[in-house]
Motif scaffolding. Structure first.
Motif, PDB file in Angstrom:
ATOM      1  N   CYS A 131       0.748  -1.282  -0.087  1.00 59.02           N
ATOM      2  CA  CYS A 131      -0.203  -0.050  -0.237  1.00 59.02           C
ATOM      3  C   CYS A 131       0.799   1.446   0.007  1.00 59.02           C
ATOM      4  N   ARG A 132       1.488   1.472   1.299  1.00 55.31           N
ATOM      5  CA  ARG A 132       1.867   3.015   1.432  1.00 55.31           C
ATOM      6  C   ARG A 132       3.144   3.223   0.472  1.00 55.31           C
ATOM      7  N   ASP A 159      -1.303   2.313   8.108  1.00 57.56           N
ATOM      8  CA  ASP A 159      -1.408   1.516   7.121  1.00 57.56           C
ATOM      9  C   ASP A 159      -2.941   1.283   6.708  1.00 57.56           C
ATOM     10  N   PRO A 160      -3.261   1.585   5.483  1.00 55.18           N
ATOM     11  CA  PRO A 160      -4.779   1.796   5.313  1.00 55.18           C
ATOM     12  C   PRO A 160      -5.327   0.118   5.075  1.00 55.18           C
ATOM     13  N   SER A 174      -7.540  -1.405   7.769  1.00 54.72           N
ATOM     14  CA  SER A 174      -8.897  -1.367   7.814  1.00 54.72           C
ATOM     15  C   SER A 174      -9.651  -1.678   6.825  1.00 54.72           C
ATOM     16  N   GLU A 175      -8.903  -1.871   5.631  1.00 54.56           N
ATOM     17  CA  GLU A 175      -9.719  -2.148   4.286  1.00 54.56           C
ATOM     18  C   GLU A 175     -10.750  -1.371   3.951  1.00 54.56           C
ATOM     19  N   ASP A 176     -10.564   0.012   4.309  1.00 55.70           N
ATOM     20  CA  ASP A 176     -11.687   0.877   3.982  1.00 55.70           C
ATOM     21  C   ASP A 176     -11.266   1.777   2.770  1.00 55.70           C
ATOM     22  N   GLU A 210     -12.244   4.767   1.807  1.00 56.28           N
ATOM     23  CA  GLU A 210     -11.926   6.219   2.493  1.00 56.28           C
ATOM     24  C   GLU A 210     -10.564   6.296   3.096  1.00 56.28           C
ATOM     25  N   ASP A 211     -10.201   5.285   3.735  1.00 58.41           N
ATOM     26  CA  ASP A 211      -8.902   5.316   4.427  1.00 58.41           C
ATOM     27  C   ASP A 211      -7.899   5.317   3.137  1.00 58.41           C
ATOM     28  N   PHE A 212      -7.947   4.551   2.313  1.00 54.09           N
ATOM     29  CA  PHE A 212      -6.826   4.450   1.051  1.00 54.09           C
ATOM     30  C   PHE A 212      -6.942   5.815   0.534  1.00 54.09           C
ATOM     31  N   LYS A 254      -7.532   8.623   1.919  1.00 56.80           N
ATOM     32  CA  LYS A 254      -6.879   9.856   2.605  1.00 56.80           C
ATOM     33  C   LYS A 254      -5.349   9.549   2.716  1.00 56.80           C
ATOM     34  N   ILE A 255      -4.911   8.282   2.768  1.00 56.38           N
ATOM     35  CA  ILE A 255      -3.415   7.902   2.614  1.00 56.38           C
ATOM     36  C   ILE A 255      -2.758   8.403   1.324  1.00 56.38           C
TER      37      ILE A 255
END
Length: 573
Positions: A359-360, A454-455, A458-460, A462-464, A466-467
């Motif tokens: 991800c990040r 680490d998004p 959460s597997e959300d 919206e979190d992805f 935001k990151i």
């Protein structure tokens, strides 16, 4: 050391172009294909080829930062004068020499080759320049300059090189007609004018509306058009004369020889002269070299067909131009990267590390590569890895999805373990680990610790998002700082400073307005220390220097004690 590579799309460009050539030649064998071409031709202009060239040229011309062109022209007068000399004095005479040397017994083919040498590239050079990471603004300036010269001088040059000079040298000439100025003007207006002004207005509209994020998304979406219509144009052109290529292969090879000599000799001479005498940066040398070595085969073909007819040997020779130029220019793109490694300092190497590399780190790598690709003056290579990657997989699907929303394709990226790069010494390693334990880095000159949540936990979606946005802002902040410090810029690479001095320059703190919590820089020799509040100068001092400073302090204290003792003794006396 990491190697600068073309994108996946560009790595297979040679194969796709060769496939398009073969397909075009096979189409030329179909009965009635020439009649079909004639039915969609107006004057000397083939409508399908014109459409293909316009749509092929529009995306790279829409990327040009036109507002920078006046400054570039003002700052690079020597380069411009050298380019004019090459394109309009050296180039035509060099092509004439090679054509006479190899085709002296084929005057019609010789004239077709000479026509190619007189028509400096005003279209495809933008594509080759972009592939080799040349300066877009300089390339656009040279294209505009060459179009004006072609409009005013092409007919004069054609008359001189195809009628006056051959007769003066006692060589045969088949042409008694001049080159119509109207044919040249129409070709320049169609093949350059439409995409040039389309790209110019696109850039100006987005800049005026201050919608640069939308502009970047738009450019990402239209960029594939260049490859699509490049292949379409090649198919259309080779379907026009492919039958002749098969029927008279020996003449095809004879025409290819002077063209090959011209492209290779002029390209390497230009690169060498720019580096040796003009001291030019790599992107500028690329633009000058490709502008000199590539030719406007569209104009040469249109002129040959308009003056000598579509069945003439002159038009046949002009059509061989792209057959030779396209694969040779692709090889010269790789040659430009080889010359960059040989004559210029290597690019700065950056690695981004997190735990799983899904991800990040992948998102930050994609953002940095996106912004670096948009700035030819930056020469950086970026990769990412993870400390706990067991096998290579694709990035997290949600990471791919949110980056696709920004016009960035991450489907071809793969996760990898950081052990893959253990023999590479990086200029910077960026740790984006958050609560999880960050790995110990031993193969970097500088380590930056910038934690991000680490998004994937959460597997959300919206979190992805935001990151993604946080990492985009951080990538912009990093690149802005690097450019300000001269790290990874062409100027930095051409300087005589050592790598150690460049690293010290990097470590200047130009982000004083940022809190220490936002950007924590850790020197590699003190990565395990917890004294994050120590000054940067303390981190940079070698141990022996610090020991010497301590010894000096001890000596001073002993001297002061001796002086005090002498004073006390004198007072007692």
């Amino acid at each position: 050391m990491l190697k600068k590579k073309l994108s996946k799309k560009d790595q297979y460009l040679t194969l796709w172009i060769l496939t398009a050539m073969v397909f075009g030649v096979l189409l030329s064998l179909i009965p009635g294909i020439k009649e079909l071409h004639k039915s969609v031709t107006v004057g000397t202009t083939s409508i399908p080829i014109a459409i293909g060239l316009i749509l092929m040229m529009y995306p790279p011309l829409a990327k040009v930062e036109y507002e920078k062109i006046p400054q570039i022209l003002k700052q690079n007068k020597k380069l411009l004068l050298f380019s004019i000399f090459q394109n309009w004095i050296l180039g035509p005479f060099l092509m004439y020499f090679f054509a006479c040397m190899t085709l002296y017994d084929q005057p019609e083919l010789m004239e077709g080759v000479i026509l190619i040498g007189l028509a400096n590239c005003i279209a495809m050079v933008i594509v080759w320049n972009d592939l080799a990471r040349g300066n877009r603004e300089l390339a656009a300036s040279l294209v505009a300059l060459n179009s004006l010269f072609q409009l005013t001088l092409f007919s004069v040059y054609a008359f001189f090189f195809m009628q006056v000079l051959p007769k003066a040298m006692g060589l045969p000439s088949s042409s008694e007609k001049g080159i119509p100025m109207s044919d040249v003007a129409i070709s320049v207006a169609i093949y350059l004018g439409i995409p040039f002004f389309g790209g110019l207005f696109t850039r100006l509209i987005f800049v005026k509306l201050k919608k640069m994020d939308s502009y970047r998304k738009y450019i990402s979406r239209i960029s594939p058009l260049t490859l699509i219509f490049l292949l379409f144009t090649i198919i259309a052109m080779f379907s026009l004369k492919g039958e002749d290529v098969i029927r008279i292969p020996l003449l095809t090879l004879r025409v290819a020889v002077p063209l090959l000599l011209f492209f290779v000799v002029l390209f390497f001479f230009s690169f060498w002269f720019c580096k040796k005498f003009l001291k030019s940066d790599y992107p500028y040398a690329v633009s000058i070299s490709f502008t000199a070595a590539s030719n406007n085969f569209e104009l040469a073909i249109a002129t040959a067909i308009g003056v000598f007819g579509i069945e003439s040997n002159q038009s046949f020779a002009a059509t061989i131009g792209p057959l030779v130029e396209v694969p040779v220019m692709l090889l010269l793109v790789h040659a430009a990267f080889w010359l960059e490694r040989k004559w210029y300092k290597p690019p700065k190497q950056i690695m981004i590390v997190c735990r799983e590399n899904k991800c990040r780190s992948q998102i930050l790598q994609a953002w940095i590569e996106y912004f670096v690709e948009d700035d030819p003056n930056l020469n950086l290579i970026c990769c990412s890895s993870g400390s706990h990657v067991k096998k290579e997989t694709n990035p997290h699907p949600l990471a791919v999805m949110v980056m696709k929303e920004e016009g960035i394709n991450m489907k071809n990226m793969r996760t990898c373990n950081m052990k893959k790069y253990e023999k590479v010494t990086f200029d910077i390693v960026i740790l984006v680990c958050n609560d999880e334990a960050c790995p110990c880095i031993t193969n970097a000159k500088k380590v930056i610790n910038k934690p991000f949540p680490d998004p994937g936990m959460s597997e959300d979606l919206e979190d992805f998002r935001k990151i993604r946005d946080m990492l985009r802002d951080y990538a912009i902040e990093l690149i802005s700082g690097w450019k300000k410090e001269g790290f990874g810029t062409i100027k930095d690479q051409n300087s005589d400073d050592s790598d150690e001095e460049n690293i010290k320059l990097m470590e200047k703190d130009d982000l004083d307005d940022k809190s220490q919590d936002e950007l924590e820089t850790i020197d590699i020799n003190n990565k395990n220390n917890e004294s994050g509040s120590e000054s940067e100068s303390e981190f940079d001092k070698p141990k022996d220097i610090k020991d010497n400073e301590v010894d000096d302090d001890d000596d001073e204290e002993e001297e002061e004690k001796e002086k005090e003792k002498e004073k006390s003794d004198s007072s007692s006396d």
